[in-house]
Design an enzyme around this catalytic site. Structure first.
Site, mmCIF file in Angstrom:
data_model
loop_
_atom_site.group_PDB
_atom_site.id
_atom_site.type_symbol
_atom_site.label_atom_id
_atom_site.label_comp_id
_atom_site.label_asym_id
_atom_site.label_seq_id
_atom_site.Cartn_x
_atom_site.Cartn_y
_atom_site.Cartn_z
ATOM 1 C CB CYS A 77 -0.919 0.007 1.218
ATOM 2 S SG CYS A 77 -1.797 -1.532 1.496
ATOM 3 C CG HIS A 136 -1.032 2.949 4.686
ATOM 4 N ND1 HIS A 136 -0.992 1.678 4.168
ATOM 5 C CD2 HIS A 136 -0.400 2.872 5.907
ATOM 6 C CE1 HIS A 136 -0.382 0.857 5.011
ATOM 7 N NE2 HIS A 136 -0.013 1.563 6.078
ATOM 8 C CG ASN A 289 -0.957 -3.650 -3.415
ATOM 9 O OD1 ASN A 289 -0.830 -2.746 -2.585
ATOM 10 N ND2 ASN A 289 -1.849 -4.624 -3.267
#
Length: 453
Positions: A77, A136, A289
């Protein structure tokens, strides 16, 4: 006299019409960037999944440009987000950005403020900017989106949160409005859709950049009808996946999440159409991803990476070759491209269409606009990945994967599934690509060191 006045009135109206038209033409296009989380190459109907219904995303594919060779900058991430938002390899900001930032160990770091993000770049051009979803790149102020060029942020700062209760795996409440926790009831994908539509409506008269990094389909694996799992004050590091009655078959939960993601895309597209903004808006849909095929021995049949080897966290194609769709009616002609593209290419592409000079930013990527301007090909280049002791380099049809001292060479034209290691048969290619990889590593590591000094 009356005829003269009428003539003058008509002339003034014509001039005003021309000025309004010129102003519309000079206004840069809106940009909507929708990023799924852990969505595999084979998870969408338009990429071959026969088990889900994704009509809105499929419509993007049918009417826009579908990439078959698009790659995320990382196989997890945080790395992809750092590279995508800055247009630079994440390694330039330090090795901590090669993996996912942790809520336990990395709460006091985030994407360096010296890094110029696409939001900061577009804001200088007069764009309204918003981030709704999973960040994130920092768990708390001053590392949240409002310190990186976004006018407004709503969503989660951590790597994952319960899709219903919005509690992270450490048991913290994790639903932010700018720099403060502001909890709100509702399924994550539904809330992000509502925020996005409201932002579009509020900024319809000016250029806007809307970044929607969805949490779906990241665990906890919870569709809209699955039960809540986490409560504040408890740790879920040993139980982060959600309530899964049949661990050997997680796919019913992820399929429901994919369909909720599709509904969100549909709501955003409907708002653009209703406000007659569709022809002046570039919409990009991709993933951070590849998907998980399994997680340990317990959880199986989670996601699909189609014909690709590997999964999230690996540097085989299944870890970083991802879906990517670009739609801009009247500008991008419908079609499919096999040109190799990458997360770092989005920032220079956005800068190009917004009329921002190349001198105003640094990038490791290339402008993708030539792909829809006369269907030109991109210049030859090498692309690189690294996660700890694993690295990879792609050059044309060849891909070299290196783990410690083990080297695997694959011809992706004839072996997309990376089953046939041709390193022994082509030592000259291995040596050349390995030297390129070492040169790249020296470059990005030097940048990271300078940043820290």
């Amino acid at each position: 006299m009356r005829s003269l006045l009428m003539f003058l009135l008509i002339a003034v109206c014509c001039v005003l019409t021309c000025l309004v038209s010129q102003a519309a033409e000079q206004q840069p296009p809106n940009i909507v960037l929708i990023l799924a989380d852990d969505l595999g190459y084979g998870d969408l109907a338009c990429y071959g999944n026969k088990h889900v219904q994704t009509p809105h995303i499929d419509r993007l594919a049918a009417g826009g440009l579908k990439f078959t060779d698009f790659h995320s900058a990382g196989a997890m991430c945080t790395p992809t987000r750092a590279a995508m938002l800055t247009g630079q390899y994440q390694q330039r900001f330090g090795t901590e950005f090669e993996g996912a930032l942790s809520g336990k160990a990395d709460r006091d770091i985030g994407l360096p403020h010296q890094a110029l993000t696409m939001a900061e770049l577009l804001k200088q051009r007069g764009y309204a900017t918003a981030c709704f979803g999973k960040w994130h790149l920092g768990y708390q102020p001053p590392w949240l989106p409002t310190s990186q060029g976004f006018d407004v942020f709503r969503g989660l700062a951590s790597g994952d949160g319960d899709h219903h209760t919005h509690v992270d795996r450490s048991g913290n409440e994790d639903w932010w409005h700018n720099n403060a926790i502001q909890m709100e009831k509702g399924y994550t994908a539904d809330l992000l859709s509502r925020y996005s539509v409201e932002f579009i409506e509020a900024n319809r008269e000016r250029p806007f950049f809307l970044y929607v990094p969805h949490l779906a389909i990241h665990f906890p694996w919870q569709g809209p009808n699955d039960p809540p799992h986490r409560q504040a004050g408890q740790s879920y590091h040993a139980d982060k996946w959600g309530i899964i009655p049949e661990p050997g078959n997680v796919s019913p939960h992820t399929w429901a999440m994919i369909e909720s993601l599709d509904q969100s895309v549909g709501q955003i597209m409907a708002a653009l159409q209703r406000l007659q903004l569709e022809k002046n808006t570039l919409v990009i849909f991709s993933s951070d991803n590849g998907g998980y095929l399994n997680y340990g021995k317990q959880f199986q049949h989670i996601s699909s990476n189609g014909p690709l080897r590997g999964q999230k966290g690996t540097l085989y194609e299944g870890g970083h070759r991802v879906p990517c769709l670009m739609s801009w009616p009247g500008t991008i002609r419908a079609g499919v491209t096999d040109q190799t593209a990458h997360s770092i290419d989005l920032l220079p592409t956005f800068a190009s269409i917004a009329g921002i000079p190349e001198a105003d930013y640094q990038t490791d990527g290339v402008d993708l606009a030539p792909l829809w301007q006369g269907e030109q090909k991109l210049a030859d280049r090498s692309l690189f990945w690294r996660m700890g002791n694993r690295s990879a380099v792609r050059s044309g049809k060849w891909k070299l994967c290196v783990t410690n001292q083990r080297r695997e060479l694959f011809n992706l034209e004839t072996d997309l599934g990376e089953q046939q290691n041709q390193a022994a048969a082509h030592p000259e290619i291995v040596n050349k690509m390995n030297q390129a990889l070492k040169g790249w590593e020296a470059d990005v590591d030097s940048s990271a060191q300078k940043l820290k000094n």
